[in-house]
Design an enzyme around this catalytic site. Sequence first.
Site, PDB file in Angstrom:
ATOM      1  NE  ARG A 127      57.688  27.220  26.547  1.00 31.54           N
ATOM      2  CZ  ARG A 127      58.164  27.307  25.314  1.00 31.54           C
ATOM      3  NH1 ARG A 127      57.954  26.465  24.402  1.00 31.54           N
ATOM      4  NH2 ARG A 127      59.083  28.263  24.919  1.00 31.54           N
ATOM      5  CG  HIS A 154      58.693  33.612  24.516  1.00 30.55           C
ATOM      6  ND1 HIS A 154      59.429  33.089  25.436  1.00 30.55           N
ATOM      7  CD2 HIS A 154      58.883  32.627  23.474  1.00 30.55           C
ATOM      8  CE1 HIS A 154      60.237  31.717  24.905  1.00 30.55           C
ATOM      9  NE2 HIS A 154      59.761  31.607  23.790  1.00 30.55           N
ATOM     10  CD  GLN A 157      62.869  33.140  21.096  1.00 30.09           C
ATOM     11  OE1 GLN A 157      63.078  32.100  21.310  1.00 30.09           O
ATOM     12  NE2 GLN A 157      64.215  33.575  20.225  1.00 30.09           N
ATOM     13  CG  ASP A 247      55.961  33.520  17.145  1.00 30.47           C
ATOM     14  OD1 ASP A 247      56.096  32.433  16.517  1.00 30.47           O
ATOM     15  OD2 ASP A 247      55.413  33.719  18.047  1.00 30.47           O
ATOM     16  CB  CYS A 287      60.730  32.840  18.602  1.00 32.00           C
ATOM     17  SG  CYS A 287      59.206  32.462  18.382  1.00 32.00           S
ATOM     18  NE  ARG A 315      65.035  31.250  24.605  1.00 30.87           N
ATOM     19  CZ  ARG A 315      64.124  30.601  24.731  1.00 30.87           C
ATOM     20  NH1 ARG A 315      63.396  30.119  23.639  1.00 30.87           N
ATOM     21  NH2 ARG A 315      63.459  30.367  25.626  1.00 30.87           N
TER      22      ARG A 315
END
Length: 328
Positions: A127, A154, A157, A247, A287, A315
Site C-alpha cells: 500500500r 484499490h 477493495q 468514499d 470501503c 476483504r
Amino acid sequence: MTTGPRPHHGRDREGSGACEQTGKFDPARHFLSIADWPPDRLRSALDMAARFRLDPYWAGRPLEGRSVALVFAKSSTRTRVSFEVGIAQLGGHSVFLASRDIQLGRGEPVADTARVLSRYVQAIMIRTFSQEDVEQLARYGSIPVINGLTDFLHPCQVLADLATVEGEFPSRDLASLRVAWIGDGNNMANSWLNAAARLGFSLGLACPAGYEPDRAILDRAMASDAEVSMVRDPREVVEGADVITTDVWASMGQEEEAADRNAAFQGYTVDEELMARAAAGAIFLHCLPAHRGEEVSCGVLEGPWSRVWDQAENRLHAQKAIMTLLLG
Ligand code: CP
Ligand code: NVA
C-alpha cells in the site's frame, strides 16, 4: 494516523542512486489492477471468495511454508488485518513492514527493495502512494505483487465489493446490475470503472467538476461493452440503481485539500433522500473508513441499505482468493 510527509516515490529514488534500468513484467503474474486480469480469472476469484466465505479452510494450506511481505506507506485497518489473517488461514506467514521503518523510507530504490525481498518472501502486498512504485516492484522483483491501494487504484477493495454484491443478489447476473458511484473520482472510482469494463455491469458516476476519475480509465470503460456514464447530479445515477457506493472526499495524502474538497462536494452526501430514489432492494457500500455527515449520512451508513460490515469482511475472502490464484 499515518502518513506524515510523503515519502520518496520511485522516480526520485531512481534518480538518487540506482542505475537507470528498464524491465518488463507480466501483469497476469500480479494483482496490480483489475484491468490486468481477464474476466474468467476475475470470475474464478469471485467464486473462490464465495467459497472462502462459507468455509475459510476449503482450499487447505496453499501458502504452507511461504512468507508474504506486507509493505505499508499509509495507514490501514482492514487491509492489514485481512491480509495478515488471510495469510495465516492459508497456512502462510506474513511480515509486516511499515515503509518508514525499512530502508525504502530512507530512499533505497524500489527496484533494489524488490530484488532483496524476492530473496526472502514469496509475494509482496504493498500500500503506497504511486502506482508506478507498485509496478517497479513487479518489474524488478521475481515474485507476485498485490496492490493494497495506491493513489490511483484499490483493486482488492473493489474485488471484495463485487463479492459483496454477488452475495446480496444471488439470483442476478453481475452484468445485469446497476452501480452508482457518488463523489470523488478517486482510486476506488478508477477500480470500479476497471471492473465495469471487465465484467460488463452498468456503472454511473456522479462527480463534481475537477474531481472526475482518470480520463484514460474512463474512456476505456466507456468504450467497453459496459454501460458507463459520468454526470454531475447524483440523483441521475442513483435513479433505479441496485448498488450505491461512495468514499471519503479527501483520500489519504490529500489531507491539506480537505477544506476545498469539502466545499466542492456539497450536494454529494449519500443520504436517505438520495437512497429513496434507488431501486427496490438497493444496497449501500463504502470501503471505510467513513466520515458520517460528509460523504454519507449516519442514517444511511447505519441503516437498512448498508452492507459495509459484510463488505469489510469480504476483504478477507477476496484476498485469500487472490493469493490462492497467484501462489496456490
Ligand atoms: N478499505 C480499506 O482499504 O481500509 P483500510 O484503509 O483500513 O485498509
Ligand atoms: N480513497 C480512500 C480509500 C481508503 C481505503 C483513500 O485512498 O484514502
